[in-house]
Each structure stands twice: as structure tokens, then as C-alpha cells.
Design a protein around this motif. Sequence first.
Motif, PDB file in Angstrom:
ATOM      1  N   VAL A 198       0.800  -1.275   0.085  1.00 56.95           N
ATOM      2  CA  VAL A 198      -0.076   0.058   0.122  1.00 56.95           C
ATOM      3  C   VAL A 198       0.880   1.354   0.150  1.00 56.95           C
ATOM      4  O   VAL A 198       1.968   1.173   0.499  1.00 56.95           O
ATOM      5  CB  VAL A 198      -0.852  -0.053   1.201  1.00 56.95           C
ATOM      6  CG1 VAL A 198      -1.821  -1.314   1.076  1.00 56.95           C
ATOM      7  CG2 VAL A 198      -0.357  -0.038   2.551  1.00 56.95           C
TER       8      VAL A 198
ATOM      9  N   THR B 204      -0.254   4.664   1.053  1.00 56.87           N
ATOM     10  CA  THR B 204      -1.280   5.642   1.550  1.00 56.87           C
ATOM     11  C   THR B 204      -0.783   6.442   2.849  1.00 56.87           C
ATOM     12  O   THR B 204      -0.214   6.014   3.641  1.00 56.87           O
ATOM     13  CB  THR B 204      -2.687   5.075   1.872  1.00 56.87           C
ATOM     14  OG1 THR B 204      -2.566   4.183   2.840  1.00 56.87           O
ATOM     15  CG2 THR B 204      -3.060   4.401   0.494  1.00 56.87           C
TER      16      THR B 204
ATOM     17  N   SER C 109      -2.720   7.556   4.932  1.00 58.74           N
ATOM     18  CA  SER C 109      -3.574   6.931   6.384  1.00 58.74           C
ATOM     19  C   SER C 109      -3.146   5.858   7.015  1.00 58.74           C
ATOM     20  O   SER C 109      -3.210   5.610   8.045  1.00 58.74           O
ATOM     21  CB  SER C 109      -5.113   6.576   5.784  1.00 58.74           C
ATOM     22  OG  SER C 109      -5.097   5.702   4.780  1.00 58.74           O
ATOM     23  N   VAL C 110      -2.635   4.796   6.192  1.00 55.65           N
ATOM     24  CA  VAL C 110      -1.830   3.661   6.691  1.00 55.65           C
ATOM     25  C   VAL C 110      -0.799   4.075   7.645  1.00 55.65           C
ATOM     26  O   VAL C 110      -0.614   3.864   8.560  1.00 55.65           O
ATOM     27  CB  VAL C 110      -1.401   2.562   5.518  1.00 55.65           C
ATOM     28  CG1 VAL C 110      -0.438   1.816   6.201  1.00 55.65           C
ATOM     29  CG2 VAL C 110      -2.810   2.072   4.915  1.00 55.65           C
ATOM     30  N   LYS C 111       0.150   5.018   7.051  1.00 53.91           N
ATOM     31  CA  LYS C 111       1.412   5.750   7.760  1.00 53.91           C
ATOM     32  C   LYS C 111       0.805   6.291   9.086  1.00 53.91           C
ATOM     33  O   LYS C 111       1.245   6.058  10.117  1.00 53.91           O
ATOM     34  CB  LYS C 111       2.084   6.789   6.982  1.00 53.91           C
ATOM     35  CG  LYS C 111       3.203   7.151   7.437  1.00 53.91           C
ATOM     36  CD  LYS C 111       4.030   8.192   6.752  1.00 53.91           C
ATOM     37  CE  LYS C 111       4.686   7.468   5.618  1.00 53.91           C
ATOM     38  NZ  LYS C 111       5.410   8.389   4.815  1.00 53.91           N
TER      39      LYS C 111
ATOM     40  N   THR D 148      -1.866   5.826  10.724  1.00 53.38           N
ATOM     41  CA  THR D 148      -2.242   4.982  11.717  1.00 53.38           C
ATOM     42  C   THR D 148      -1.286   4.126  12.450  1.00 53.38           C
ATOM     43  O   THR D 148      -1.377   3.667  13.664  1.00 53.38           O
ATOM     44  CB  THR D 148      -3.536   3.869  10.959  1.00 53.38           C
ATOM     45  OG1 THR D 148      -4.573   4.565  10.318  1.00 53.38           O
ATOM     46  CG2 THR D 148      -3.948   2.680  11.756  1.00 53.38           C
ATOM     47  N   ALA D 149      -0.416   3.674  11.618  1.00 55.04           N
ATOM     48  CA  ALA D 149       0.796   2.918  12.128  1.00 55.04           C
ATOM     49  C   ALA D 149       1.530   3.513  13.196  1.00 55.04           C
ATOM     50  O   ALA D 149       1.841   3.102  14.155  1.00 55.04           O
ATOM     51  CB  ALA D 149       1.808   2.433  10.920  1.00 55.04           C
TER      52      ALA D 149
ATOM     53  N   TRP E 129       4.401   0.419   2.075  1.00 54.52           N
ATOM     54  CA  TRP E 129       4.412  -0.493   2.953  1.00 54.52           C
ATOM     55  C   TRP E 129       3.796  -2.120   2.449  1.00 54.52           C
ATOM     56  O   TRP E 129       2.961  -2.319   1.609  1.00 54.52           O
ATOM     57  CB  TRP E 129       3.040  -0.105   3.826  1.00 54.52           C
ATOM     58  CG  TRP E 129       3.461   1.087   4.483  1.00 54.52           C
ATOM     59  CD1 TRP E 129       3.479   2.448   3.978  1.00 54.52           C
ATOM     60  CD2 TRP E 129       3.788   1.287   5.946  1.00 54.52           C
ATOM     61  NE1 TRP E 129       3.605   3.406   4.606  1.00 54.52           N
ATOM     62  CE2 TRP E 129       4.160   2.696   6.037  1.00 54.52           C
ATOM     63  CE3 TRP E 129       4.273   0.683   6.956  1.00 54.52           C
ATOM     64  CZ2 TRP E 129       4.531   3.300   7.086  1.00 54.52           C
ATOM     65  CZ3 TRP E 129       4.208   1.336   8.036  1.00 54.52           C
ATOM     66  CH2 TRP E 129       4.676   2.465   8.221  1.00 54.52           C
TER      67      TRP E 129
ATOM     68  N   ILE F  48       2.353  -5.319   3.974  1.00 52.33           N
ATOM     69  CA  ILE F  48       1.858  -5.984   4.985  1.00 52.33           C
ATOM     70  C   ILE F  48       2.158  -7.484   4.973  1.00 52.33           C
ATOM     71  O   ILE F  48       1.715  -8.245   4.143  1.00 52.33           O
ATOM     72  CB  ILE F  48       0.165  -5.697   4.877  1.00 52.33           C
ATOM     73  CG1 ILE F  48      -0.109  -4.318   4.689  1.00 52.33           C
ATOM     74  CG2 ILE F  48      -0.355  -6.319   6.120  1.00 52.33           C
ATOM     75  CD1 ILE F  48       0.520  -3.369   5.800  1.00 52.33           C
TER      76      ILE F  48
END
Length: 177
Positions: free
Chosen positions: A129, A131, A133-135, A137-138, A166, A168
Motif C-alpha cells: 500500500v 497511503t 492513512s496507513v502511515k 495509523t501505524a 508498505w 503487510i
Amino acid sequence: PGVDLADGSCAHPTIPGRVSPLLPANHVTMAKGTGLVHTAPAHGMEDYSVASHHQLHTDCLVDEGGFFTEAAGPELQNKNVLEEGNEAVIQMLQAAGSLLKEEKYVHSYPYDWRTKKPMIIRASKQWFVNTASVKATAQEVLKKVKVIPTSAVNRMLEMLDRRTFWCISRQRCWGVP
């Protein structure tokens, strides 16, 4: 010279009817051996890059435990690649009349720092991914994790901030260092 064989093909030594292309690769040189080697796209970055460039399949015939899968064929299935699987391949090559020479060679595998056993690099199904938002959130979740030593938290947050892609993955059951 190996360049004379580039873009040719040969019969696969253990899989009847399978043709393997002969492809040039920058990491294969006369200084590092014969100038020709096998390519295992699912087991190393250089081989994977060559396979990607030539749009080859990157099927992995080895499972998480280091055993040949069903796709490797019945002669190899469920055999450990570094133990009885290695001997089975040698016997298959001999039976096919494809073994020119056999000698002991100590391969420089990377070793697992916990078990002190050799690791096999293998491709696995993952998703990537890119994005914000993932960063975010992490980074928020990491702030809630008890990290020992605590001084490592800021270093990890900075590392996360610099990441552009990223992956996963659930390959490490024991977590990450």
C-alpha cells in the motif's frame, strides 16, 4: 562466452516438457563463476529482477518450513530443500543424464540470529500500500506499544515517516526487532 547463449533456451533438467530460457543478467559474470547460473526468481532479489524484466513467473516451490511443495513434483514434495531434497535433486539429475559434475560446496546462506540455522529467501504472497492513512495509523498505534528500550520509539517513528511503500506481512510469528 555466455553472451552467445543469450535468448536461447534449454530443456528443464527435472521437469519433462518444460523449457527454460537463457537470459542475460548483470549479476552473472565470469569473475563470479562460469558466467552462467540457474535462476530462481522466488529466491533472491537479483533473480527476481531478471524474472520481472522478462515477465517470467515467480512460482515458489518451497513452503514456509523449507520443504518442497506439491508443485515441485511427487519426487520432491515434502522433502526439506537443504537436506533430503538436495539429495533427491541430485538423483533426479543423474537419472535424467543431466548431471555433469557433483562436488561439495559450502553455500553462504544468511543465518537466523535466533536459531543459528540457514534461512532460505523465498517469495510469498503479500500486498503493498502507498497511503498516508496507513502511515498515520501505524504511527498512532506504535505510540501505544510498549517498546523496550523506550529510546527506540522515536527512531521507529522517524523510520515509519520515511517509508514510501508498505508491505503487510505476517512472516515473523515472533514480531520484529
